[in-house]
Enzyme design. Sequence first.
Site, PDB file in Angstrom:
ATOM      1  N   GLU A 176       0.814  -1.218   0.000  1.00 41.92           N
ATOM      2  CA  GLU A 176       0.000   0.000   0.000  1.00 41.92           C
ATOM      3  C   GLU A 176       0.851   1.273   0.000  1.00 41.92           C
ATOM      4  O   GLU A 176       0.763   2.092   0.930  1.00 41.92           O
ATOM      5  CB  GLU A 176      -0.942   0.011   1.213  1.00 41.92           C
ATOM      6  CG  GLU A 176      -1.868  -1.185   1.287  1.00 41.92           C
ATOM      7  CD  GLU A 176      -2.952  -1.051   2.355  1.00 41.92           C
ATOM      8  OE1 GLU A 176      -2.889  -0.116   3.167  1.00 41.92           O
ATOM      9  OE2 GLU A 176      -3.878  -1.876   2.365  1.00 41.92           O
ATOM     10  N   GLU A 374      -4.850  -8.912   0.974  1.00 40.06           N
ATOM     11  CA  GLU A 374      -5.463  -8.562   2.260  1.00 40.06           C
ATOM     12  C   GLU A 374      -6.951  -8.361   2.035  1.00 40.06           C
ATOM     13  O   GLU A 374      -7.366  -7.763   1.040  1.00 40.06           O
ATOM     14  CB  GLU A 374      -4.927  -7.246   2.856  1.00 40.06           C
ATOM     15  CG  GLU A 374      -3.579  -7.319   3.481  1.00 40.06           C
ATOM     16  CD  GLU A 374      -3.135  -5.987   4.118  1.00 40.06           C
ATOM     17  OE1 GLU A 374      -3.999  -5.215   4.596  1.00 40.06           O
ATOM     18  OE2 GLU A 374      -1.917  -5.730   4.110  1.00 40.06           O
TER      19      GLU A 374
HETATM   20  C1  BGP Z   1      -4.055  -2.230   5.624  1.00 35.30           C
HETATM   21  C2  BGP Z   1      -2.635  -2.398   6.085  1.00 35.30           C
HETATM   22  C3  BGP Z   1      -2.459  -3.261   7.285  1.00 35.30           C
HETATM   23  C4  BGP Z   1      -3.601  -3.314   8.250  1.00 35.30           C
HETATM   24  C5  BGP Z   1      -4.978  -3.233   7.601  1.00 35.30           C
HETATM   25  C6  BGP Z   1      -6.137  -2.988   8.533  1.00 35.30           C
HETATM   26  O1  BGP Z   1      -4.211  -0.985   5.090  1.00 35.30           O
HETATM   27  O2  BGP Z   1      -1.820  -2.925   5.067  1.00 35.30           O
HETATM   28  O3  BGP Z   1      -1.220  -2.916   7.858  1.00 35.30           O
HETATM   29  O4  BGP Z   1      -3.389  -2.553   9.343  1.00 35.30           O
HETATM   30  O5  BGP Z   1      -5.034  -2.266   6.600  1.00 35.30           O
HETATM   31  O6  BGP Z   1      -6.301  -1.622   8.795  1.00 35.30           O
HETATM   32  P1  BGP Z   1      -6.251  -1.021  10.244  1.00 35.30           P
HETATM   33  O7  BGP Z   1      -5.172  -1.735  10.958  1.00 35.30           O
HETATM   34  O8  BGP Z   1      -5.958   0.410  10.082  1.00 35.30           O
HETATM   35  O9  BGP Z   1      -7.590  -1.254  10.852  1.00 35.30           O
END
Ligand code: BGP
Length: 471
Positions: A176, A374
Site C-alpha cells: 500500500e 489482504e
Molecule cells: C491495511 C494495512 C495493514 C492493516 C490493515 C487494517 O491498510 O496494510 O497494515 O493494518 O489495513 O487496517 P487497520 O489496521 O488500520 O484497521
Amino acid sequence: MTKTELKTEQIQYRFPKSFWWGSAASATQTEGAADEGGKGKNIWDHWYEKEPNRFFDGVGPEKTSRFYETYREDIQLMKELGHNTFRFSISWSRLFPEGNDELNKEGASFYNHVIDELLAAGIEPFINLYHFDMPVALQEIGGWENRKVVDHFVSYAEACFRLYGDRVKKWFTHNEPIVPAEGGYLYDFHYPNEVDFQKAVQVAYHEILSNAKAIEAYRKLGGNGKIGIILNLTPSYPRSQHPADVKASEIADAFFNKSFLDPAVKGVFPRLLTDILKDEGYMPAMEQDDLEVIKENTVDLLGINYYQPRRVKAKEHLPHPDAPFMPERFFDDYEMPGRKMNRHRGWEIYEKGIYDILINVKNNYGNIECFISENGMGVEGEERFRGEDGMIHDDYRIAFISEHLKWVHKAIQEGSNVKGYHLWTFMDNWSWTNAYKNRYGFVSVNLDQNGERTIKKSGYWFKRVTENNGF
Ligand code: BGP
C-alpha cells in the site's frame, strides 16, 4: 469433525488447484522486540515516544504480538489452520538499524529462521520489503521525500534478495505505497504528520521509482522468483451516472488507484492524473532516465488489498481558497444511504467490490497474475463472543470472508487470473494508531496473558476451507 466427514461436506465454491490460502502480517505490527536484537528505531517507535496519546489506549509498538519470540509456535498454528502461504514483511530497521549499509546480523538471522520454519511447515513465504516502517535515521533526512532514500531502499532490497532469495520466490517491494504518502503528508494518520500536497506527490513518486529500481535489481541479480507490489485498490463508485458524478469518480480513481496501478503494471502514469498535477503546478522532481526505468521494470505479480469501496459525488462546495490543496478538491465523499457498515472500523462492506477490481485487472491490466493479499474485518471487543468452550465465535468474520470469496470465485469463473486469498490477518495485531482496538485475526491474542493465542471459530472454518479447497 474428522477428515472423512469433511469429504462429504458439500462444496459449492471450489477453487483452482494450488490456490494460495493464507494470511498476511507486517513486521512492526507483530514482531515486538522493537528495542531488541540490535534493531534500530523506525518512525513508529519514534512517533510513539513523542506522542503516545495518538495511539489507542496509549499502546505502542514496543511489544505488539511478540512474533519475534513466538514465531515457531505461531508458524505451527498457521500450519494447523491449513496455510500453504504466508506474507510477512521485513523490518528495514531490524536489518539495517541506521538505514545505511551496516547489516545487523542478528536481525538477518531472525528472518532466516522464520523462512526456514515456514518452509519446514509446508508454507511458502511471501516477503514484503516495505510496510510503512521507515528507519528513523532515514526519516531524519526526509524519508521518501529524499531521493537518496530510494537508493538506500534498493541496497536494502538487494541485501534481502541475496540473503533469502535462495528460498524465497515471491517478493513484494511495497505494501500500500499510497498510505505513507496520504497518511504522512495529507491526512495526518502517519508520521511525520505533515499536510503538504507537493511532498505527498514527491513521496509517492519516489516510492514508485523505488519499486521499479528494486525490480530491476532483482532481475539483474538473476532472481528466479516473482516480484510484485501490493496495492490497496478501492473501486471508486459515482453516486449517479450524472456526468459530474462520473467525472468525480474518474478523478478519485486516478488519484487513489491508477496512480500506483498504472506505473506498477503498465509502466506509465495515468494521463488524467499527470494533467491535473501539471495544471495545478504539483509535478514531482524527476530525473532524466526515471520514466524509462519505470517503463522497463513492471511487476510480475500484483497483490490486491481490498477492504472497502470509495463512493464519491461531484463537489458541492468549493474549498476555502486558503485551504491546503487536497485530492478532495475534485470530488466529495458520498455516503450511500443503506450502505452496509463495519462500524468498528467505520468502513463500508461491499463484497462485490472485490469482483469489480478483479474484472478491471483482467480487462484493463492484461489479466496480470494477482491474488487477494489482504481482506478482513476489524472488530472491537471480540472477547464478548468468547464461548464457554474458550473459543471466540466470530461468525461475522466467517460471513465476511465467505461473501468475499464467492465474488472471487465468480471472477475466476469469468477468467480472472487470481491465484489466492490471504486474510488480514493471521493473529490479532497492532493496528498502527488503532493499536489493539480492532481485532482482525484467525487467532486471538490475549494481551493480559502475555499474548496467549487461541484459535477463533473463523480459524477452524478456514482450515476446512483449505482442506476442501472451497466451501
Ligand atoms: C491495511 C494495512 C495493514 C492493516 C490493515 C487494517 O491498510 O496494510 O497494515 O493494518 O489495513 O487496517 P487497520 O489496521 O488500520 O484497521
